[in-house]
Design a protein around this motif. Structure first.
Motif, PDB file in Angstrom:
ATOM      1  N   LEU A  12       0.844  -1.181   0.000  1.00 27.95           N
ATOM      2  CA  LEU A  12       0.000   0.000   0.000  1.00 27.95           C
ATOM      3  C   LEU A  12       0.887   1.242   0.000  1.00 27.95           C
ATOM      4  O   LEU A  12       1.954   1.236   0.623  1.00 27.95           O
ATOM      5  CB  LEU A  12      -0.874  -0.015   1.254  1.00 27.95           C
ATOM      6  N   GLU A  13       0.485   2.275  -0.712  1.00 22.80           N
ATOM      7  CA  GLU A  13       1.258   3.525  -0.770  1.00 22.80           C
ATOM      8  C   GLU A  13       0.374   4.718  -0.482  1.00 22.80           C
ATOM      9  O   GLU A  13      -0.766   4.775  -0.919  1.00 22.80           O
ATOM     10  CB  GLU A  13       1.868   3.714  -2.162  1.00 22.80           C
ATOM     11  N   PHE A  14       0.926   5.653   0.282  1.00 27.15           N
ATOM     12  CA  PHE A  14       0.344   6.980   0.448  1.00 27.15           C
ATOM     13  C   PHE A  14       1.253   7.932  -0.315  1.00 27.15           C
ATOM     14  O   PHE A  14       2.482   7.800  -0.252  1.00 27.15           O
ATOM     15  CB  PHE A  14       0.356   7.412   1.917  1.00 27.15           C
ATOM     16  N   ARG A  15       0.680   8.925  -0.984  1.00 26.69           N
ATOM     17  CA  ARG A  15       1.456   9.957  -1.674  1.00 26.69           C
ATOM     18  C   ARG A  15       0.814  11.310  -1.409  1.00 26.69           C
ATOM     19  O   ARG A  15      -0.396  11.464  -1.527  1.00 26.69           O
ATOM     20  CB  ARG A  15       1.484   9.692  -3.180  1.00 26.69           C
ATOM     21  N   PHE A  16       1.657  12.281  -1.084  1.00 28.03           N
ATOM     22  CA  PHE A  16       1.154  13.608  -0.752  1.00 28.03           C
ATOM     23  C   PHE A  16       2.324  14.584  -0.717  1.00 28.03           C
ATOM     24  O   PHE A  16       3.481  14.180  -0.845  1.00 28.03           O
ATOM     25  CB  PHE A  16       0.435  13.591   0.605  1.00 28.03           C
ATOM     26  N   LEU A  17       2.029  15.851  -0.522  1.00 19.05           N
ATOM     27  CA  LEU A  17       3.057  16.884  -0.392  1.00 19.05           C
ATOM     28  C   LEU A  17       3.267  17.207   1.085  1.00 19.05           C
ATOM     29  O   LEU A  17       2.300  17.298   1.848  1.00 19.05           O
ATOM     30  CB  LEU A  17       2.643  18.155  -1.125  1.00 19.05           C
ATOM     31  N   ALA A  18       4.522  17.377   1.491  1.00 19.19           N
ATOM     32  CA  ALA A  18       4.829  17.813   2.856  1.00 19.19           C
ATOM     33  C   ALA A  18       4.378  19.270   2.987  1.00 19.19           C
ATOM     34  O   ALA A  18       4.700  20.110   2.156  1.00 19.19           O
ATOM     35  CB  ALA A  18       6.321  17.678   3.140  1.00 19.19           C
TER      36      ALA A  18
ATOM     37  N   ILE B 105       9.492  21.136   3.309  1.00 20.33           N
ATOM     38  CA  ILE B 105       8.190  21.657   2.871  1.00 20.33           C
ATOM     39  C   ILE B 105       8.113  21.555   1.351  1.00 20.33           C
ATOM     40  O   ILE B 105       9.045  21.928   0.642  1.00 20.33           O
ATOM     41  CB  ILE B 105       8.013  23.134   3.282  1.00 20.33           C
ATOM     42  N   GLY B 106       6.992  21.067   0.867  1.00 26.98           N
ATOM     43  CA  GLY B 106       6.765  20.972  -0.570  1.00 26.98           C
ATOM     44  C   GLY B 106       7.310  19.713  -1.211  1.00 26.98           C
ATOM     45  O   GLY B 106       7.042  19.463  -2.390  1.00 26.98           O
ATOM     46  N   ASP B 107       8.075  18.915  -0.478  1.00 26.71           N
ATOM     47  CA  ASP B 107       8.557  17.656  -1.050  1.00 26.71           C
ATOM     48  C   ASP B 107       7.375  16.734  -1.342  1.00 26.71           C
ATOM     49  O   ASP B 107       6.396  16.693  -0.589  1.00 26.71           O
ATOM     50  CB  ASP B 107       9.500  16.926  -0.081  1.00 26.71           C
ATOM     51  N   PHE B 108       7.478  16.002  -2.425  1.00 25.69           N
ATOM     52  CA  PHE B 108       6.532  14.951  -2.750  1.00 25.69           C
ATOM     53  C   PHE B 108       6.939  13.747  -1.911  1.00 25.69           C
ATOM     54  O   PHE B 108       8.074  13.289  -1.988  1.00 25.69           O
ATOM     55  CB  PHE B 108       6.598  14.632  -4.251  1.00 25.69           C
ATOM     56  N   VAL B 109       6.036  13.251  -1.082  1.00 25.90           N
ATOM     57  CA  VAL B 109       6.341  12.176  -0.136  1.00 25.90           C
ATOM     58  C   VAL B 109       5.600  10.908  -0.552  1.00 25.90           C
ATOM     59  O   VAL B 109       4.416  10.956  -0.892  1.00 25.90           O
ATOM     60  CB  VAL B 109       5.927  12.567   1.300  1.00 25.90           C
TER      61      VAL B 109
ATOM     62  N   ARG C  17      10.950  13.741  -2.490  1.00 27.31           N
ATOM     63  CA  ARG C  17      11.562  14.301  -3.696  1.00 27.31           C
ATOM     64  C   ARG C  17      11.098  15.735  -3.881  1.00 27.31           C
ATOM     65  O   ARG C  17       9.918  16.034  -3.745  1.00 27.31           O
ATOM     66  CB  ARG C  17      11.155  13.456  -4.895  1.00 27.31           C
ATOM     67  N   ASP C  18      12.047  16.591  -4.194  1.00 24.56           N
ATOM     68  CA  ASP C  18      11.720  17.936  -4.648  1.00 24.56           C
ATOM     69  C   ASP C  18      11.078  17.742  -6.017  1.00 24.56           C
ATOM     70  O   ASP C  18      11.646  17.053  -6.880  1.00 24.56           O
ATOM     71  CB  ASP C  18      13.003  18.771  -4.750  1.00 24.56           C
ATOM     72  N   LEU C  19       9.919  18.308  -6.228  1.00 25.51           N
ATOM     73  CA  LEU C  19       9.202  18.078  -7.491  1.00 25.51           C
ATOM     74  C   LEU C  19       9.970  18.569  -8.722  1.00 25.51           C
ATOM     75  O   LEU C  19       9.691  18.123  -9.828  1.00 25.51           O
ATOM     76  CB  LEU C  19       7.815  18.718  -7.438  1.00 25.51           C
ATOM     77  N   LYS C  20      10.945  19.444  -8.520  1.00 22.78           N
ATOM     78  CA  LYS C  20      11.748  19.926  -9.650  1.00 22.78           C
ATOM     79  C   LYS C  20      12.885  18.959  -9.982  1.00 22.78           C
ATOM     80  O   LYS C  20      13.543  19.096 -10.990  1.00 22.78           O
ATOM     81  CB  LYS C  20      12.305  21.316  -9.352  1.00 22.78           C
ATOM     82  N   ALA C  21      13.086  17.980  -9.109  1.00 24.52           N
ATOM     83  CA  ALA C  21      14.172  17.013  -9.302  1.00 24.52           C
ATOM     84  C   ALA C  21      13.631  15.724  -9.914  1.00 24.52           C
ATOM     85  O   ALA C  21      12.437  15.454  -9.878  1.00 24.52           O
ATOM     86  CB  ALA C  21      14.846  16.713  -7.965  1.00 24.52           C
ATOM     87  N   VAL C  22      14.540  14.941 -10.464  1.00 27.14           N
ATOM     88  CA  VAL C  22      14.155  13.689 -11.101  1.00 27.14           C
ATOM     89  C   VAL C  22      14.157  12.535 -10.104  1.00 27.14           C
ATOM     90  O   VAL C  22      13.283  11.681 -10.117  1.00 27.14           O
ATOM     91  CB  VAL C  22      15.106  13.366 -12.276  1.00 27.14           C
ATOM     92  N   ARG C  23      15.141  12.520  -9.228  1.00 30.67           N
ATOM     93  CA  ARG C  23      15.321  11.380  -8.324  1.00 30.67           C
ATOM     94  C   ARG C  23      14.756  11.655  -6.944  1.00 30.67           C
ATOM     95  O   ARG C  23      14.867  12.755  -6.427  1.00 30.67           O
ATOM     96  CB  ARG C  23      16.803  11.037  -8.218  1.00 30.67           C
TER      97      ARG C  23
END
Length: 164
Positions: free
Chosen positions: A8-14, A66-70, A93-99
Protein backbone atom coordinates in the motif's frame (compact mmCIF):
# COMPACT_ATOMS: atom_id res chain seq x y z
CA UNK A 1 -11.31 -8.96 0.57
CA UNK A 2 -8.65 -10.07 3.06
CA UNK A 3 -5.45 -11.82 2.04
CA UNK A 4 -5.20 -9.94 -1.25
CA UNK A 5 -3.49 -6.57 -0.84
CA UNK A 6 0.00 -6.73 0.68
CA UNK A 7 1.44 -3.44 -0.60
CA UNK A 8 0.00 0.00 0.00
CA UNK A 9 1.26 3.52 -0.77
CA UNK A 10 0.34 6.98 0.45
CA UNK A 11 1.46 9.96 -1.67
CA UNK A 12 1.15 13.61 -0.75
CA UNK A 13 3.06 16.88 -0.39
CA UNK A 14 4.83 17.81 2.86
CA UNK A 15 3.04 20.86 4.22
CA UNK A 16 4.23 23.82 6.31
CA UNK A 17 2.30 22.45 9.31
CA UNK A 18 4.49 19.31 9.21
CA UNK A 19 7.81 21.04 9.86
CA UNK A 20 9.86 21.88 12.93
CA UNK A 21 11.77 25.08 13.70
CA UNK A 22 14.64 23.93 11.48
CA UNK A 23 12.36 23.84 8.43
CA UNK A 24 12.36 20.05 8.16
CA UNK A 25 9.45 17.67 8.73
CA UNK A 26 9.07 16.60 12.38
CA UNK A 27 10.12 13.03 13.07
CA UNK A 28 6.79 12.67 14.87
CA UNK A 29 4.90 13.61 11.70
CA UNK A 30 6.87 11.00 9.75
CA UNK A 31 6.10 8.38 12.41
CA UNK A 32 2.40 9.26 12.17
CA UNK A 33 2.47 8.78 8.38
CA UNK A 34 4.26 5.46 8.82
CA UNK A 35 1.75 4.24 11.40
CA UNK A 36 -1.21 5.30 9.25
CA UNK A 37 0.12 3.59 6.12
CA UNK A 38 1.02 0.42 8.04
CA UNK A 39 -2.41 0.39 9.67
CA UNK A 40 -4.10 0.66 6.28
CA UNK A 41 -1.92 -2.13 4.86
CA UNK A 42 -2.53 -4.40 7.88
CA UNK A 43 -6.30 -3.87 7.68
CA UNK A 44 -6.30 -4.40 3.90
CA UNK A 45 -4.47 -7.72 4.37
CA UNK A 46 -6.34 -9.00 7.44
CA UNK A 47 -9.80 -7.58 6.86
CA UNK A 48 -9.84 -6.79 10.61
CA UNK A 49 -9.27 -3.84 12.91
CA UNK A 50 -5.54 -3.77 13.75
CA UNK A 51 -3.33 -2.14 16.34
CA UNK A 52 0.36 -1.30 16.37
CA UNK A 53 2.24 -3.74 18.59
CA UNK A 54 5.83 -2.69 17.90
CA UNK A 55 8.06 -0.52 15.76
CA UNK A 56 11.73 -1.32 15.27
CA UNK A 57 14.75 -0.46 13.20
CA UNK A 58 13.63 3.13 12.64
CA UNK A 59 16.17 5.05 10.62
CA UNK A 60 15.87 8.72 9.72
CA UNK A 61 18.15 8.76 6.69
CA UNK A 62 17.47 12.13 5.03
CA UNK A 63 15.28 15.14 5.84
CA UNK A 64 11.92 15.89 4.24
CA UNK A 65 11.32 19.54 3.37
CA UNK A 66 8.19 21.66 2.87
CA UNK A 67 6.76 20.97 -0.57
CA UNK A 68 8.56 17.66 -1.05
CA UNK A 69 6.53 14.95 -2.75
CA UNK A 70 6.34 12.18 -0.14
CA UNK A 71 5.72 8.50 -0.80
CA UNK A 72 5.07 6.20 2.17
CA UNK A 73 5.28 2.61 0.91
CA UNK A 74 4.22 -0.22 3.19
CA UNK A 75 4.78 -3.88 2.40
CA UNK A 76 3.62 -6.95 4.31
CA UNK A 77 6.59 -9.30 4.67
CA UNK A 78 5.59 -11.85 7.34
CA UNK A 79 2.54 -13.12 9.20
CA UNK A 80 2.16 -14.96 12.45
CA UNK A 81 -1.11 -16.27 13.81
CA UNK A 82 -2.62 -12.83 14.48
CA UNK A 83 0.37 -10.59 13.81
CA UNK A 84 1.79 -9.03 10.68
CA UNK A 85 5.29 -7.61 10.08
CA UNK A 86 5.40 -4.71 7.66
CA UNK A 87 8.35 -2.82 6.21
CA UNK A 88 7.78 0.86 5.53
CA UNK A 89 9.96 3.09 3.37
CA UNK A 90 9.39 6.84 3.25
CA UNK A 91 10.83 8.49 0.16
CA UNK A 92 10.85 12.21 -0.63
CA UNK A 93 11.56 14.30 -3.70
CA UNK A 94 11.72 17.94 -4.65
CA UNK A 95 9.20 18.08 -7.49
CA UNK A 96 11.75 19.93 -9.65
CA UNK A 97 14.17 17.01 -9.30
CA UNK A 98 14.16 13.69 -11.10
CA UNK A 99 15.32 11.38 -8.32
CA UNK A 100 13.76 10.73 -4.98
CA UNK A 101 15.66 9.91 -1.79
CA UNK A 102 15.08 7.49 1.03
CA UNK A 103 14.09 9.56 4.06
CA UNK A 104 13.02 6.99 6.65
CA UNK A 105 12.51 3.27 6.98
CA UNK A 106 11.37 0.87 9.69
CA UNK A 107 9.61 -2.38 10.53
CA UNK A 108 6.27 -2.52 12.34
CA UNK A 109 4.27 -5.32 13.88
CA UNK A 110 0.50 -5.06 13.84
CA UNK A 111 -1.98 -7.39 15.52
CA UNK A 112 -5.48 -8.05 14.17
CA UNK A 113 -8.29 -7.90 16.72
CA UNK A 114 -11.78 -9.38 16.59
CA UNK A 115 -14.73 -7.03 16.75
CA UNK A 116 -16.67 -8.04 19.85
CA UNK A 117 -13.88 -8.71 22.35
CA UNK A 118 -10.83 -6.92 20.98
CA UNK A 119 -8.82 -10.14 21.30
CA UNK A 120 -6.14 -11.18 18.79
CA UNK A 121 -7.69 -12.97 15.83
CA UNK A 122 -6.10 -15.01 13.03
CA UNK A 123 -4.92 -13.33 9.84
CA UNK A 124 -4.50 -14.84 6.36
CA UNK A 125 -1.07 -16.41 5.97
CA UNK A 126 1.41 -14.50 3.82
CA UNK A 127 3.40 -16.75 1.52
CA UNK A 128 6.53 -15.10 0.09
CA UNK A 129 6.41 -14.96 -3.69
CA UNK A 130 10.04 -14.21 -4.49
CA UNK A 131 13.56 -14.36 -3.10
CA UNK A 132 13.23 -10.66 -2.25
CA UNK A 133 10.07 -11.42 -0.23
CA UNK A 134 11.94 -14.11 1.71
CA UNK A 135 14.90 -11.79 2.36
CA UNK A 136 12.59 -9.03 3.60
CA UNK A 137 10.80 -11.47 5.91
CA UNK A 138 14.14 -12.55 7.40
CA UNK A 139 15.19 -8.91 7.82
CA UNK A 140 11.91 -8.02 9.57
CA UNK A 141 12.26 -10.96 11.93
CA UNK A 142 15.83 -9.91 12.83
CA UNK A 143 14.78 -6.31 13.50
CA UNK A 144 11.88 -7.38 15.68
CA UNK A 145 14.05 -9.90 17.57
CA UNK A 146 16.48 -7.08 18.44
CA UNK A 147 13.48 -5.00 19.53
CA UNK A 148 12.26 -7.86 21.79
CA UNK A 149 15.72 -8.25 23.36
CA UNK A 150 15.97 -4.53 24.10
CA UNK A 151 12.45 -4.53 25.55
CA UNK A 152 13.38 -7.47 27.79
CA UNK A 153 16.55 -5.72 28.99
CA UNK A 154 14.59 -2.57 29.84
CA UNK A 155 12.01 -4.68 31.65
CA UNK A 156 14.76 -6.42 33.62
CA UNK A 157 16.03 -3.02 34.81
CA UNK A 158 12.71 -2.03 36.36
CA UNK A 159 12.23 -2.57 40.08
CA UNK A 160 10.06 -5.60 40.90
CA UNK A 161 6.35 -4.89 40.73
CA UNK A 162 6.54 -2.03 38.20
CA UNK A 163 4.90 -2.53 34.82
CA UNK A 164 5.55 -0.61 31.61
Amino acid sequence: MSGQQHILEFRFLAEPTDVNFGGKVHGGAVLKWIDQAAYACAVAWSGKYCVTAAMGGIQFVAPILIGDFVQVRCRLVHTGTSSMNLIVDVRARDLKAVRDRLATQCVLTFVALDAPDGKPTPVPKWIPESEEDMALARYAEKVMEVHRRIDQEVSDLRPAGQDH
